[in-house]
Write a protein that holds these residues in place. Structure first.
Motif, PDB file in Angstrom:
ATOM      1  N   GLY A  13       0.681  -1.383  -0.040  1.00 20.03           N
ATOM      2  CA  GLY A  13       0.005  -0.044  -0.026  1.00 20.03           C
ATOM      3  C   GLY A  13       0.792   1.309   0.004  1.00 20.03           C
ATOM      4  N   ARG A  14       1.600   1.477   0.935  1.00 23.71           N
ATOM      5  CA  ARG A  14       2.423   2.947   1.077  1.00 23.71           C
ATOM      6  C   ARG A  14       3.507   2.717   0.281  1.00 23.71           C
ATOM      7  NH1 ARG A  14       6.077   4.574   4.603  1.00 23.71           N
ATOM      8  NH2 ARG A  14       6.419   2.818   5.810  1.00 23.71           N
ATOM      9  N   ARG A  15       3.856   4.231  -0.397  1.00 20.62           N
ATOM     10  CA  ARG A  15       5.063   4.270  -1.076  1.00 20.62           C
ATOM     11  C   ARG A  15       6.406   4.231  -0.099  1.00 20.62           C
ATOM     12  NH1 ARG A  15       5.910   6.919  -5.973  1.00 20.62           N
ATOM     13  NH2 ARG A  15       4.262   6.830  -7.159  1.00 20.62           N
ATOM     14  N   GLY A  18       7.247   7.012   1.718  1.00 21.35           N
ATOM     15  CA  GLY A  18       6.611   8.477   1.428  1.00 21.35           C
ATOM     16  C   GLY A  18       7.089   9.138   0.380  1.00 21.35           C
ATOM     17  N   GLY A  19       7.757   8.731  -0.611  1.00 25.62           N
ATOM     18  CA  GLY A  19       8.173   9.482  -1.678  1.00 25.62           C
ATOM     19  C   GLY A  19       9.272  10.213  -1.462  1.00 25.62           C
ATOM     20  N   ARG A  20       9.725  10.414  -0.435  1.00 22.27           N
ATOM     21  CA  ARG A  20      10.863  11.336  -0.216  1.00 22.27           C
ATOM     22  C   ARG A  20      12.246  10.427  -0.338  1.00 22.27           C
ATOM     23  NH1 ARG A  20       9.878  13.037   5.209  1.00 22.27           N
ATOM     24  NH2 ARG A  20       8.939  15.085   4.265  1.00 22.27           N
ATOM     25  N   LEU A  21      12.187   9.078  -0.038  1.00 21.44           N
ATOM     26  CA  LEU A  21      13.178   8.542  -0.166  1.00 21.44           C
ATOM     27  C   LEU A  21      13.687   8.507  -1.853  1.00 21.44           C
ATOM     28  CD1 LEU A  21      15.596   6.305   0.305  1.00 21.44           C
ATOM     29  CD2 LEU A  21      13.714   4.602   0.150  1.00 21.44           C
ATOM     30  N   ASP A 202       9.586  -1.471   1.384  1.00 22.96           N
ATOM     31  CA  ASP A 202       8.170  -1.939   1.596  1.00 22.96           C
ATOM     32  C   ASP A 202       8.048  -3.109   2.498  1.00 22.96           C
ATOM     33  OD1 ASP A 202       7.135  -0.010   0.030  1.00 22.96           O
ATOM     34  OD2 ASP A 202       7.514  -1.041  -1.800  1.00 22.96           O
ATOM     35  N   LEU A 203       9.134  -4.017   2.369  1.00 23.60           N
ATOM     36  CA  LEU A 203       8.967  -5.315   3.183  1.00 23.60           C
ATOM     37  C   LEU A 203       9.226  -5.098   4.556  1.00 23.60           C
ATOM     38  CD1 LEU A 203      10.736  -7.626   0.688  1.00 23.60           C
ATOM     39  CD2 LEU A 203       8.669  -7.590   0.934  1.00 23.60           C
ATOM     40  N   THR A 268      18.689  -1.945  11.928  1.00 23.32           N
ATOM     41  CA  THR A 268      19.198  -3.440  12.188  1.00 23.32           C
ATOM     42  C   THR A 268      18.348  -4.310  11.202  1.00 23.32           C
ATOM     43  OG1 THR A 268      19.953  -3.269  14.088  1.00 23.32           O
ATOM     44  CG2 THR A 268      19.552  -5.354  13.785  1.00 23.32           C
ATOM     45  N   ARG A 269      16.762  -4.104  11.363  1.00 21.86           N
ATOM     46  CA  ARG A 269      16.008  -5.105  10.474  1.00 21.86           C
ATOM     47  C   ARG A 269      16.074  -4.788   9.208  1.00 21.86           C
ATOM     48  NH1 ARG A 269      15.703  -9.089  12.257  1.00 21.86           N
ATOM     49  NH2 ARG A 269      14.070  -9.665  10.889  1.00 21.86           N
ATOM     50  N   LEU A 270      16.073  -3.297   8.922  1.00 16.86           N
ATOM     51  CA  LEU A 270      16.471  -3.118   7.420  1.00 16.86           C
ATOM     52  C   LEU A 270      17.542  -3.471   6.685  1.00 16.86           C
ATOM     53  CD1 LEU A 270      15.240  -1.296   4.931  1.00 16.86           C
ATOM     54  CD2 LEU A 270      16.754   0.500   5.606  1.00 16.86           C
ATOM     55  N   ALA A 271      18.774  -3.624   7.654  1.00 19.46           N
ATOM     56  CA  ALA A 271      19.903  -4.537   7.100  1.00 19.46           C
ATOM     57  C   ALA A 271      19.554  -6.015   6.814  1.00 19.46           C
ATOM     58  CB  ALA A 271      21.085  -4.425   8.049  1.00 19.46           C
ATOM     59  N   VAL A 272      18.807  -6.552   7.780  1.00 27.13           N
ATOM     60  CA  VAL A 272      18.241  -8.015   7.450  1.00 27.13           C
ATOM     61  C   VAL A 272      17.481  -7.941   6.183  1.00 27.13           C
ATOM     62  CG1 VAL A 272      17.021  -9.955   8.172  1.00 27.13           C
ATOM     63  CG2 VAL A 272      18.436  -8.669   9.592  1.00 27.13           C
ATOM     64  N   VAL A 273      16.456  -7.037   5.779  1.00 27.42           N
ATOM     65  CA  VAL A 273      15.594  -7.392   4.685  1.00 27.42           C
ATOM     66  C   VAL A 273      16.456  -7.042   3.436  1.00 27.42           C
ATOM     67  CG1 VAL A 273      13.667  -6.225   3.580  1.00 27.42           C
ATOM     68  CG2 VAL A 273      13.742  -6.757   6.087  1.00 27.42           C
ATOM     69  N   GLN A 274      17.310  -6.218   3.518  1.00 26.56           N
ATOM     70  CA  GLN A 274      18.232  -5.504   2.289  1.00 26.56           C
ATOM     71  C   GLN A 274      19.070  -6.786   1.933  1.00 26.56           C
ATOM     72  OE1 GLN A 274      20.172  -1.888   2.422  1.00 26.56           O
ATOM     73  NE2 GLN A 274      18.342  -0.639   2.530  1.00 26.56           N
ATOM     74  N   THR A 275      19.600  -7.581   2.861  1.00 22.29           N
ATOM     75  CA  THR A 275      20.404  -8.582   2.589  1.00 22.29           C
ATOM     76  C   THR A 275      19.636  -9.789   2.017  1.00 22.29           C
ATOM     77  OG1 THR A 275      21.975  -8.120   4.727  1.00 22.29           O
ATOM     78  CG2 THR A 275      21.949 -10.533   3.809  1.00 22.29           C
ATOM     79  N   GLU A 276      18.146  -9.998   2.336  1.00 24.40           N
ATOM     80  CA  GLU A 276      17.617 -10.865   1.794  1.00 24.40           C
ATOM     81  C   GLU A 276      17.114 -10.511   0.361  1.00 24.40           C
ATOM     82  OE1 GLU A 276      14.309 -11.315   4.450  1.00 24.40           O
ATOM     83  OE2 GLU A 276      15.318 -12.468   5.885  1.00 24.40           O
ATOM     84  N   VAL A 277      16.774  -9.314   0.320  1.00 21.65           N
ATOM     85  CA  VAL A 277      16.458  -8.912  -1.021  1.00 21.65           C
ATOM     86  C   VAL A 277      17.763  -8.914  -2.278  1.00 21.65           C
ATOM     87  CG1 VAL A 277      15.822  -6.925  -2.478  1.00 21.65           C
ATOM     88  CG2 VAL A 277      14.544  -7.371  -0.272  1.00 21.65           C
TER      89      VAL A 277
END
Length: 306
Positions: A13-15, A18-21, A202-203, A268-277
């Motif tokens: 749903g959400r960008r 928020g578009g700023r990134l 997003d994830l 820390t969680r973003l690092a995990v998700v980026q690693t998976e992606v």
């Protein structure tokens, strides 16, 4: 960098975020790579006034941010060599080219703030800095010499976006010296990393630990009398012209991030998700490092192995 796409820039749903990134990433690429065109009441405890460490100081830096935004000595060397090569080319064509000073190695570029404010010392107002264009009597000829024929562009395509770089001109000539036939793949990698960055954000919104951290932040904000769903929406809802360094909502935001450990958990969680992606396509990191090493070797040669 000229970015185009089919509108599928985010899933869910959400960008992201928020578009700023998107605006920030495009601005970073524009500034770092000339020729790319494409974006009040009770407060928590007193010790919460000390902001959490900025991104560069966090123990876990997300891998995409390490690749794209944190500058190494090789990045500085490559930029210096490229600007020197561009200057030599422009000089042969009768133009004086003044290169912008490269950013220092070891420091992150002004990259995205995916979780809003990180401190009140260097606020992210969401406004793009004005870009001053040099006024020259021979501006058209100068631009043509630097960027070449605007109809000649080298295109790299991602999954839903594409980007282009000048296919001729002094900038293209300098990049060709540094990358050779890997130039188009390098453009594609920039797009793929941009897409992976958006996909990861997003994830992250579905990640249980991040959701729990956001709930803790919400409860902290409620104790100050402020209701907000997340830091990005809080920032976006500020009245126009607000000073984020003194506004009660942003002061509460940064204090709550500190008292709840929000940024530490989020990064820390973003690092995990980026690693998976990134793990879904190992060739992205492999080729990025390979082409970066190729550019560094060529840069050393151009600079006399400095």
């Amino acid at each position: 960098m000229l970015l185009t796409g089919d509108g599928r820039g985010s899933s869910g749903g959400r960008r992201s975020p928020g578009g700023r990134l998107a605006r920030t990433v495009l601005l970073v690429l524009l500034v770092a790579n000339a020729g790319w065109a494409l974006g009040a009441s009770a407060a928590p405890a007193d010790n919460a006034d000390r902001p959490e460490p900025a991104l560069a100081q966090l123990r876990t830096t997300p891998p995409i941010y390490r690749l794209v935004y944190t500058r190494s000595s090789a990045d500085e060397r490559i930029d210096t060599a490229q600007q020197r090569l561009v200057g030599l080319c422009m000089g042969r064509l009768g133009f004086t080219y003044t290169a912008p000073p490269p950013a220092a190695a070891g420091q992150p570029a002004e990259g995205p703030r995916p979780f809003g404010l990180e401190s009140l010392d260097s606020p992210d107002t969401g406004e793009a800095p004005a870009v001053r264009e040099e006024q020259r009597p021979d501006a058209a000829a100068y631009t043509r010499a630097l960027y070449g024929d605007p109809k000649k562009r080298l295109v790299g395509r991602g999954k839903w976006l594409s980007a282009s770089r000048p296919g001729a001109g002094c900038l293209a000539e300098a990049e060709q010296r540094l990358m050779g036939d890997a130039r188009q793949r390098w453009i594609q990698l920039r797009v793929l990393l941009f897409e992976a960055e958006q996909r990861s954000r997003d994830l992250l919104d579905r990640d249980a630990e991040f959701q729990a951290a956001n709930r803790e932040w919400q409860r902290c904000m409620q104790r100050t009398g402020i209701t907000a769903s997340d830091p990005l929406r809080l920032l976006a809802a500020l009245p126009a012209g607000s000073d984020v360094r003194t506004h009660p909502a942003t002061r509460a935001d940064t204090r709550c991030k500190t008292s709840t450990g929000y940024l530490r958990i989020a990064y820390t969680r973003l690092a995990v998700v980026q690693t998976e992606v990134l793990g879904a396509d190992p060739s992205i990191v492999r080729d990025w490092r390979r082409i970066l090493a190729r550019q560094d070797a060529a840069a050393r040669a151009a600079l006399g192995d400095r």
